[in-house]
Design a protein around this motif. Structure first.
Motif, PDB file in Angstrom:
ATOM      1  N   ASN A   1       0.811  -1.212   0.000  1.00 53.37           N
ATOM      2  CA  ASN A   1       0.000   0.000   0.000  1.00 53.37           C
ATOM      3  C   ASN A   1       0.851   1.271   0.000  1.00 53.37           C
ATOM      4  N   LEU A   2       1.980   1.231  -0.720  1.00 56.85           N
ATOM      5  CA  LEU A   2       2.785   2.437  -0.847  1.00 56.85           C
ATOM      6  C   LEU A   2       2.125   3.360  -1.854  1.00 56.85           C
ATOM      7  N   ARG A   3       2.415   4.615  -1.723  1.00 58.59           N
ATOM      8  CA  ARG A   3       1.813   5.625  -2.576  1.00 58.59           C
ATOM      9  C   ARG A   3       2.795   6.155  -3.607  1.00 58.59           C
ATOM     10  N   ARG A   4       4.098   6.071  -3.275  1.00 55.43           N
ATOM     11  CA  ARG A   4       5.133   6.661  -4.129  1.00 55.43           C
ATOM     12  C   ARG A   4       6.407   5.833  -4.068  1.00 55.43           C
ATOM     13  N   LEU A   5       7.048   5.675  -5.228  1.00 57.82           N
ATOM     14  CA  LEU A   5       8.376   5.067  -5.306  1.00 57.82           C
ATOM     15  C   LEU A   5       9.320   6.058  -5.954  1.00 57.82           C
ATOM     16  N   GLU A   6      10.575   5.991  -5.552  1.00 57.31           N
ATOM     17  CA  GLU A   6      11.587   6.818  -6.194  1.00 57.31           C
ATOM     18  C   GLU A   6      12.812   5.964  -6.470  1.00 57.31           C
ATOM     19  N   ALA A   7      13.637   6.433  -7.381  1.00 56.59           N
ATOM     20  CA  ALA A   7      14.894   5.764  -7.703  1.00 56.59           C
ATOM     21  C   ALA A   7      15.901   6.822  -8.109  1.00 56.59           C
ATOM     22  N   HIS A   8      17.161   6.578  -7.782  1.00 58.18           N
ATOM     23  CA  HIS A   8      18.244   7.497  -8.115  1.00 58.18           C
ATOM     24  C   HIS A   8      19.172   6.798  -9.101  1.00 58.18           C
TER      25      HIS A   8
ATOM     26  N   TRP B   1      30.534  11.092  -8.719  1.00 54.92           N
ATOM     27  CA  TRP B   1      31.866  10.946  -9.294  1.00 54.92           C
ATOM     28  C   TRP B   1      31.939   9.556  -9.897  1.00 54.92           C
ATOM     29  N   TYR B   2      32.114   9.489 -11.216  1.00 53.48           N
ATOM     30  CA  TYR B   2      32.120   8.214 -11.917  1.00 53.48           C
ATOM     31  C   TYR B   2      33.224   8.196 -12.951  1.00 53.48           C
ATOM     32  N   GLN B   3      34.135   7.283 -12.800  1.00 51.25           N
ATOM     33  CA  GLN B   3      35.255   7.076 -13.714  1.00 51.25           C
ATOM     34  C   GLN B   3      35.976   8.369 -14.073  1.00 51.25           C
ATOM     35  N   GLY B   4      36.340   9.113 -13.035  1.00 49.20           N
ATOM     36  CA  GLY B   4      37.179  10.284 -13.219  1.00 49.20           C
ATOM     37  C   GLY B   4      36.478  11.571 -13.597  1.00 49.20           C
ATOM     38  N   GLU B   5      35.140  11.568 -13.603  1.00 49.13           N
ATOM     39  CA  GLU B   5      34.403  12.776 -13.962  1.00 49.13           C
ATOM     40  C   GLU B   5      33.175  12.929 -13.073  1.00 49.13           C
ATOM     41  N   TYR B   6      32.746  14.181 -12.899  1.00 47.10           N
ATOM     42  CA  TYR B   6      31.496  14.441 -12.204  1.00 47.10           C
ATOM     43  C   TYR B   6      30.330  14.238 -13.165  1.00 47.10           C
ATOM     44  N   HIS B   7      29.254  13.655 -12.657  1.00 50.52           N
ATOM     45  CA  HIS B   7      28.047  13.418 -13.443  1.00 50.52           C
ATOM     46  C   HIS B   7      26.831  13.830 -12.625  1.00 50.52           C
ATOM     47  N   ASP B   8      25.753  14.106 -13.319  1.00 47.98           N
ATOM     48  CA  ASP B   8      24.495  14.416 -12.652  1.00 47.98           C
ATOM     49  C   ASP B   8      23.892  13.148 -12.057  1.00 47.98           C
ATOM     50  N   MET B   9      23.132  13.310 -10.985  1.00 53.94           N
ATOM     51  CA  MET B   9      22.297  12.231 -10.449  1.00 53.94           C
ATOM     52  C   MET B   9      20.859  12.571 -10.811  1.00 53.94           C
ATOM     53  N   LEU B  10      20.167  11.591 -11.341  1.00 56.13           N
ATOM     54  CA  LEU B  10      18.792  11.784 -11.776  1.00 56.13           C
ATOM     55  C   LEU B  10      17.833  11.156 -10.775  1.00 56.13           C
ATOM     56  N   LEU B  11      16.796  11.875 -10.418  1.00 54.11           N
ATOM     57  CA  LEU B  11      15.758  11.376  -9.522  1.00 54.11           C
ATOM     58  C   LEU B  11      14.551  11.009 -10.366  1.00 54.11           C
ATOM     59  N   TYR B  12      14.108   9.773 -10.213  1.00 54.43           N
ATOM     60  CA  TYR B  12      12.907   9.294 -10.884  1.00 54.43           C
ATOM     61  C   TYR B  12      11.852   8.988  -9.830  1.00 54.43           C
ATOM     62  N   GLY B  13      10.587   9.196 -10.173  1.00 53.18           N
ATOM     63  CA  GLY B  13       9.495   8.907  -9.256  1.00 53.18           C
ATOM     64  C   GLY B  13       8.302   8.303  -9.979  1.00 53.18           C
TER      65      GLY B  13
ATOM     66  N   ALA C   1      16.444   3.937 -18.714  1.00 53.89           N
ATOM     67  CA  ALA C   1      15.470   3.363 -19.655  1.00 53.89           C
ATOM     68  C   ALA C   1      14.596   2.320 -18.972  1.00 53.89           C
ATOM     69  N   LEU C   2      15.178   1.518 -18.087  1.00 57.78           N
ATOM     70  CA  LEU C   2      14.395   0.524 -17.349  1.00 57.78           C
ATOM     71  C   LEU C   2      13.314   1.223 -16.528  1.00 57.78           C
ATOM     72  N   LEU C   3      13.696   2.251 -15.794  1.00 57.51           N
ATOM     73  CA  LEU C   3      12.730   2.974 -14.963  1.00 57.51           C
ATOM     74  C   LEU C   3      11.630   3.599 -15.816  1.00 57.51           C
ATOM     75  N   GLU C   4      12.009   4.213 -16.908  1.00 52.19           N
ATOM     76  CA  GLU C   4      11.019   4.843 -17.783  1.00 52.19           C
ATOM     77  C   GLU C   4      10.067   3.803 -18.381  1.00 52.19           C
ATOM     78  N   SER C   5      10.569   2.605 -18.665  1.00 52.06           N
ATOM     79  CA  SER C   5       9.708   1.550 -19.207  1.00 52.06           C
ATOM     80  C   SER C   5       8.670   1.097 -18.182  1.00 52.06           C
ATOM     81  N   LEU C   6       8.953   1.318 -16.896  1.00 51.30           N
ATOM     82  CA  LEU C   6       8.014   0.971 -15.832  1.00 51.30           C
ATOM     83  C   LEU C   6       7.070   2.119 -15.483  1.00 51.30           C
ATOM     84  N   GLY C   7       7.230   3.244 -16.158  1.00 48.14           N
ATOM     85  CA  GLY C   7       6.350   4.388 -15.919  1.00 48.14           C
ATOM     86  C   GLY C   7       6.936   5.473 -15.036  1.00 48.14           C
ATOM     87  N   PHE C   8       8.151   5.298 -14.551  1.00 45.00           N
ATOM     88  CA  PHE C   8       8.786   6.316 -13.711  1.00 45.00           C
ATOM     89  C   PHE C   8       9.021   7.578 -14.545  1.00 45.00           C
TER      90      PHE C   8
END
Length: 184
Positions: free
Chosen positions: A127-134, A162-174, A144-151
């Protein structure tokens, strides 16, 4: 041998993580194809594996399942308390979805099936109302997996990873239960 079936998907089953499964968990979590995208840069030795099992994988607040294909472990999927703490999370009926699949099984649809079953469980049984993923902005497959589920992409934390020597954005999906379609 993985534990009893907890949830059944089209191609995988989700089972409780047992102590005997920790060799698999440790092996995969030490694979660069898993720890780098997960942004978990520390190696996991036997002591840390035991601690991870006792303090993370076996808590009553969170749901951790081994993703299995024909009784063979291929990954992990979880629902965890939101970063806002148990009191706020309980009121908001929200949790974070996370998953990983062993690199030798990438591209076989196991992650989509496992995450889809966990989403259904979250909304129908818990009975959760909201899910999120980072997701790291570099991880197109996971987004793409998250978007295929409707996120939906709800926000971006600029240069937060920090990923493989560079800064990257973190994306929040809900995903809200009211937006979720049970038939996929």
């Amino acid at each position: 041998m993985p534990g009893p079936v907890f949830l059944e998907g089209d191609t995988v089953t989700l089972r409780p993580v047992e102590e005997e499964d920790m060799e698999f968990v440790q092996r995969v979590m030490n694979d660069p194809a898993v720890w780098r995208p997960a942004l978990d840069v520390n190696p996991m030795n036997d002591n840390l594996t035991t601690e991870f099992f006792e303090t993370v994988l076996t808590t009553e607040e969170d749901v951790h399942c081994l993703v299995c294909q024909e009784d063979q472990p291929v990954g992990h999927v979880s629902l965890s308390e939101s970063r806002y703490g148990p009191t706020e999370t309980s009121r908001a009926r929200s949790a974070e979805l996370a998953y990983w699949i062993a690199p030798e099984h990438h591209g076989e649809g196991y992650g989509s099936d496992a995450a889809g079953r966990m989403v259904e469980y979250a909304f129908v049984d818990r009975n959760l109302r909201r899910l999120e993923a980072h997701v790291g902005g570099f991880n197109d497959a996971s987004a793409a997996l998250l978007e295929s589920l409707g996120f939906e992409h709800e926000g971006t934390q600029r240069e937060a990873a920090w990923y493989q020597g560079e800064y990257h954005d973190m994306l929040l999906y809900g995903l809200l239960r009211s937006e979720w379609r049970e038939d996929g």
